[in-house]
Design a protein around this motif. Structure first.
Motif, mmCIF file in Angstrom:
data_model
loop_
_atom_site.group_PDB
_atom_site.id
_atom_site.type_symbol
_atom_site.label_atom_id
_atom_site.label_comp_id
_atom_site.label_asym_id
_atom_site.label_seq_id
_atom_site.Cartn_x
_atom_site.Cartn_y
_atom_site.Cartn_z
ATOM 1 N N ALA A 414 0.837 -1.203 0.000
ATOM 2 C CA ALA A 414 0.000 0.000 0.000
ATOM 3 C C ALA A 414 0.869 1.249 0.000
ATOM 4 C CB ALA A 414 -0.920 0.001 1.230
ATOM 5 N N ILE A 415 2.071 1.112 0.567
ATOM 6 C CA ILE A 415 3.073 2.175 0.506
ATOM 7 C C ILE A 415 4.251 1.622 -0.295
ATOM 8 C CG2 ILE A 415 4.580 3.709 1.827
ATOM 9 C CD1 ILE A 415 2.723 3.342 4.207
ATOM 10 N N LYS A 416 4.561 2.248 -1.405
ATOM 11 C CA LYS A 416 5.651 1.774 -2.260
ATOM 12 C C LYS A 416 6.994 1.976 -1.562
ATOM 13 C CE LYS A 416 4.588 4.510 -5.602
ATOM 14 N NZ LYS A 416 4.589 5.228 -6.892
ATOM 15 N N GLU A 417 7.877 1.007 -1.713
ATOM 16 C CA GLU A 417 9.198 1.134 -1.114
ATOM 17 C C GLU A 417 10.020 2.159 -1.890
ATOM 18 O OE1 GLU A 417 12.954 -1.630 0.394
ATOM 19 O OE2 GLU A 417 11.129 -2.552 -0.418
ATOM 20 N N LEU A 418 10.605 3.106 -1.164
ATOM 21 C CA LEU A 418 11.369 4.192 -1.767
ATOM 22 C C LEU A 418 12.755 4.271 -1.138
ATOM 23 C CD1 LEU A 418 8.656 7.024 -1.654
ATOM 24 C CD2 LEU A 418 9.217 5.590 -3.618
ATOM 25 N N THR A 419 13.727 4.634 -1.938
ATOM 26 C CA THR A 419 15.032 4.969 -1.394
ATOM 27 C C THR A 419 14.977 6.387 -0.836
ATOM 28 O OG1 THR A 419 15.827 5.884 -3.496
ATOM 29 C CG2 THR A 419 16.129 3.514 -3.137
ATOM 30 N N ILE A 420 16.000 6.763 -0.074
ATOM 31 C CA ILE A 420 16.044 8.123 0.461
ATOM 32 C C ILE A 420 16.034 9.131 -0.676
ATOM 33 C CG2 ILE A 420 17.414 9.778 1.775
ATOM 34 C CD1 ILE A 420 16.108 7.736 3.525
ATOM 35 N N GLU A 421 16.797 8.860 -1.725
ATOM 36 C CA GLU A 421 16.870 9.779 -2.859
ATOM 37 C C GLU A 421 15.517 9.951 -3.529
ATOM 38 O OE1 GLU A 421 18.881 7.229 -2.294
ATOM 39 O OE2 GLU A 421 20.697 8.321 -1.734
ATOM 40 N N GLU A 422 14.731 8.877 -3.606
ATOM 41 C CA GLU A 422 13.393 8.958 -4.191
ATOM 42 C C GLU A 422 12.420 9.636 -3.236
ATOM 43 O OE1 GLU A 422 13.380 4.876 -6.903
ATOM 44 O OE2 GLU A 422 12.888 4.776 -4.766
ATOM 45 N N LYS A 423 12.546 9.312 -1.971
ATOM 46 C CA LYS A 423 11.583 9.808 -0.988
ATOM 47 C C LYS A 423 11.623 11.325 -0.838
ATOM 48 C CE LYS A 423 10.353 10.919 3.417
ATOM 49 N NZ LYS A 423 10.839 12.015 4.264
ATOM 50 N N ILE A 424 12.806 11.929 -0.847
ATOM 51 C CA ILE A 424 12.901 13.375 -0.601
ATOM 52 C C ILE A 424 12.292 14.190 -1.741
ATOM 53 C CG2 ILE A 424 14.929 13.128 0.871
ATOM 54 C CD1 ILE A 424 16.663 13.978 -1.459
ATOM 55 N N LYS A 425 11.990 13.537 -2.849
ATOM 56 C CA LYS A 425 11.366 14.241 -3.976
ATOM 57 C C LYS A 425 9.852 14.104 -3.975
ATOM 58 C CE LYS A 425 15.442 13.383 -6.863
ATOM 59 N NZ LYS A 425 15.947 12.711 -8.091
ATOM 60 N N VAL A 426 9.314 13.308 -3.048
ATOM 61 C CA VAL A 426 7.872 13.045 -3.024
ATOM 62 C C VAL A 426 7.164 14.156 -2.259
ATOM 63 C CG1 VAL A 426 6.064 11.483 -2.236
ATOM 64 C CG2 VAL A 426 8.178 10.571 -3.204
ATOM 65 N N LYS A 427 6.152 14.708 -2.864
ATOM 66 C CA LYS A 427 5.354 15.761 -2.233
ATOM 67 C C LYS A 427 4.094 15.130 -1.644
ATOM 68 C CE LYS A 427 3.241 20.272 -3.358
ATOM 69 N NZ LYS A 427 4.105 21.138 -2.527
ATOM 70 N N ILE A 428 3.911 15.237 -0.332
ATOM 71 C CA ILE A 428 2.736 14.641 0.314
ATOM 72 C C ILE A 428 1.700 15.692 0.704
ATOM 73 C CG2 ILE A 428 4.025 12.655 1.178
ATOM 74 C CD1 ILE A 428 4.194 13.999 3.886
ATOM 75 N N GLY A 429 2.004 16.958 0.483
ATOM 76 C CA GLY A 429 1.067 18.032 0.818
ATOM 77 C C GLY A 429 1.735 19.378 0.665
ATOM 78 N N SER A 430 1.115 20.387 1.251
ATOM 79 C CA SER A 430 1.639 21.754 1.154
ATOM 80 C C SER A 430 1.440 22.469 2.477
ATOM 81 C CB SER A 430 0.933 22.533 0.037
ATOM 82 O OG SER A 430 1.065 21.870 -1.209
#
Length: 540
Positions: A414-430
């Protein structure tokens, strides 16, 4: 021969208890290991869930996708198909908890005296619950996590039992220091510190009460949950119907004392032979170990033979199915279907909301892994279907910038596995600023806390010079924060750290999240709608 058989089954009972202790210890080890250790990788701490066939089947039906890790659930089904419900009696940590407390209640004389069960009607309850869960999954309503034993136990421990243990430990440490036992207090503080027990959850008290209620049901009947309520046990019961391990009573030795049936933990009825229910037996070997004439034994029978089964009423099966079909749409009722919920901030890597709800089993693995305690169980933010799913609460904790633990531990994808490099680019809100409460805007006083803590590079919080009119009529000029929405990822650290304590002057909402194409502040192209058009789902 009699003496050897008695020793054999007593030894098997002891082996079962040891096995239960080992697997429960493994469960606790993985539970306590699910926390931030200062490293980027936490390990496969969710592996226990991948052996759960109920989670595998229900999630696959609801999401229409088979998560590869659930191939391990096939091991559980094969063992059950061949040998019977050994997993329930020897492995399941929740079953071990119920058996332990049943034993405690018996010793405390709280458990009601055993009586011969005339009716097996209540044994059918868990099969109806299983049917309701699977029918709901057909309509993409994944409610398996509410009653699945692993999800139920992990959620109860992570959100309620462990925080209680932490508070009890803190009180104990305070008592030691109060008694001037500094060395003992230091040792206890070091012990509790290594367990990382500093989390608190908004629904911890309620979830603890649910777990306590399930435990106290054992006062009514031994292993009450396993007998009547466990849908995973019902599923394994269906697969164990024709296993090769049988319980048999040697009628030449039997004195018809009925002890084997009275002491059966799951109402499998070893005596007489034709009434034994293979689907209910968990192979605890209590019946064979207490038989005074050693008449009960467990032969291996490869040839099929007639055995008793739980009587499932056709009318009740139809009624349960119809009820599940009628109830499924009610779980979809939520205002978020028309307009995205502002406070429904999901963890980074979360699938689009409909897919997320179809796969999330409410196990609380991600909440336990969150180092800031920001992930909390939802109550009404996502509607009835989303109860106990993870939601970021920035007023409690934020999404740590260099952390992707929640994406590593989700057992269903349900939550995709992300590396740190991928995760810091993900926007979850504002993030947004309430100028009526922001110190520079409202009071004309200096404050740069939110900008100091903003983790993005370049920073999403910048400063502009503003004038604030003071009560005495003078004007103060200060640097005040503004949000660059192109850089803000909605991590919530600014809201967590804001010095305006009661209602932070800066706050986060879900708008702009990457997982949704509709939950945007401004759309590039806005088409006029007509009265006949259906409203757009903001999560699709």
């Amino acid at each position: 021969m009699k003496k050897e058989r008695s020793k054999k089954y007593r030894a098997l009972q002891l082996l079962r208890i040891i096995t239960q202790a080992v697997f429960f210890g493994l469960f606790l080890y993985l539970l306590f290991k699910t926390h931030f250790t200062g490293q980027d990788y936490i390990g496969r701490v969710e592996v226990f869930f991948h052996f759960d066939p109920l989670l595998a089947i229900a999630t696959a039906i609801a999401s229409r996708v088979l998560f590869a890790s659930f191939i391990l659930a096939g091991v559980t089904l094969v063992v059950t198909l061949v040998a019977g419900r050994y997993v329930c009696g020897w492995v399941c940590p929740l079953g071990s908890v119920h058996q332990f407390f049943s034993f405690v209640f018996k010793k405390a004389k709280l458990l009601k005296p055993r009586k011969e069960e005339k009716s097996a009607g209540r044994l059918a309850w868990k099969y109806y619950i299983l049917l309701a869960v699977l029918v709901g999954s057909l309509f993409t309503v994944d409610l398996v996590g509410i009653a699945d034993p692993l999800s139920f136990l992990y959620r109860s421990f992570a959100t309620g039992i462990i925080p209680w243990f932490a508070r009890a430990g803190a009180a104990f440490i305070g008592l030691l220091y109060g008694l001037k036992l500094s060395s003992a207090g230091d040792a206890a503080a070091q012990f509790f510190g290594t367990l990382s027990l500093n989390q608190t959850f908004q629904q911890g008290f309620f979830l603890s009460l649910l777990f306590l209620g399930a435990v106290l049901l054992n006062i009514s009947k031994e292993r009450f949950w396993c007998r009547y309520l466990c849908p995973a046990g019902a599923l394994l019961g269906l697969f164990s119907r024709w296993n090769v391990g049988k319980v048999r009573v040697d009628m030449d030795k039997c004195i018809k004392c009925n002890l084997c049936t009275l002491h059966c933990q799951t109402q499998a009825n070893p005596y007489p032979n034709e009434q034994w229910r293979s689907s209910e037996c968990v192979y605890c070997y209590t019946c064979a170990s207490i038989c005074p004439t050693k008449a009960v034994y467990f032969p291996v029978k490869r040839t099929p033979e007639k055995i008793a089964s739980v009587n499932l009423s056709r009318r009740r099966l139809i009624f349960t199915s119809a009820l599940a079909v009628v109830a499924a749409p009610f779980f979809k009722i939520t205002p978020a279907g028309k307009r995205a919920a502002a406070k429904l901030i999901r963890p980074p890597g979360a699938l689009p909301e409909p897919k997320f709800l179809q796969k999330c089993v409410k196990c609380s693995e991600c909440m336990k892994a969150c180092p800031t305690n920001g992930l909390q169980p939802a109550l009404d933010e996502a509607g009835p279907e989303g109860i106990w799913t993870p939601v970021l609460k920035p007023r409690i904790g934020y999404c740590e910038y260099y952390c992707s633990l929640c994406t590593q531990v989700c057992p269903t994808g349900a939550i995709k596995e992300l590396t740190i490099e991928e995760k810091i680019k993900v926007k979850i809100g504002s993030a947004w600023i309430n100028k009526d409460r922001c110190i520079p805007y409202a009071l004309g006083l200096p404050c740069i806390v939110c900008e100091e803590h903003c983790p993005t590079s370049p920073k999403a919080i910048k400063f502009v010079m503003v004038e604030a009119k003071l009560p005495d009529g003078t004007v103060a000029t200060q640097k005040a924060p503004v949000i660059d929405l192109d850089l803000c990822i909605g991590c919530g650290i600014c809201e967590t750290k804001c010095p305006v304590m009661d209602d932070p002057a800066i706050y986060c909402t879900s708008v702009g999240e990457d997982r949704s194409e509709k939950n945007r502040l401004l759309l590039e192209l806005i088409q006029p709608t007509t009265l006949t058009e259906e409203p757009k789902d903001p999560y699709k």
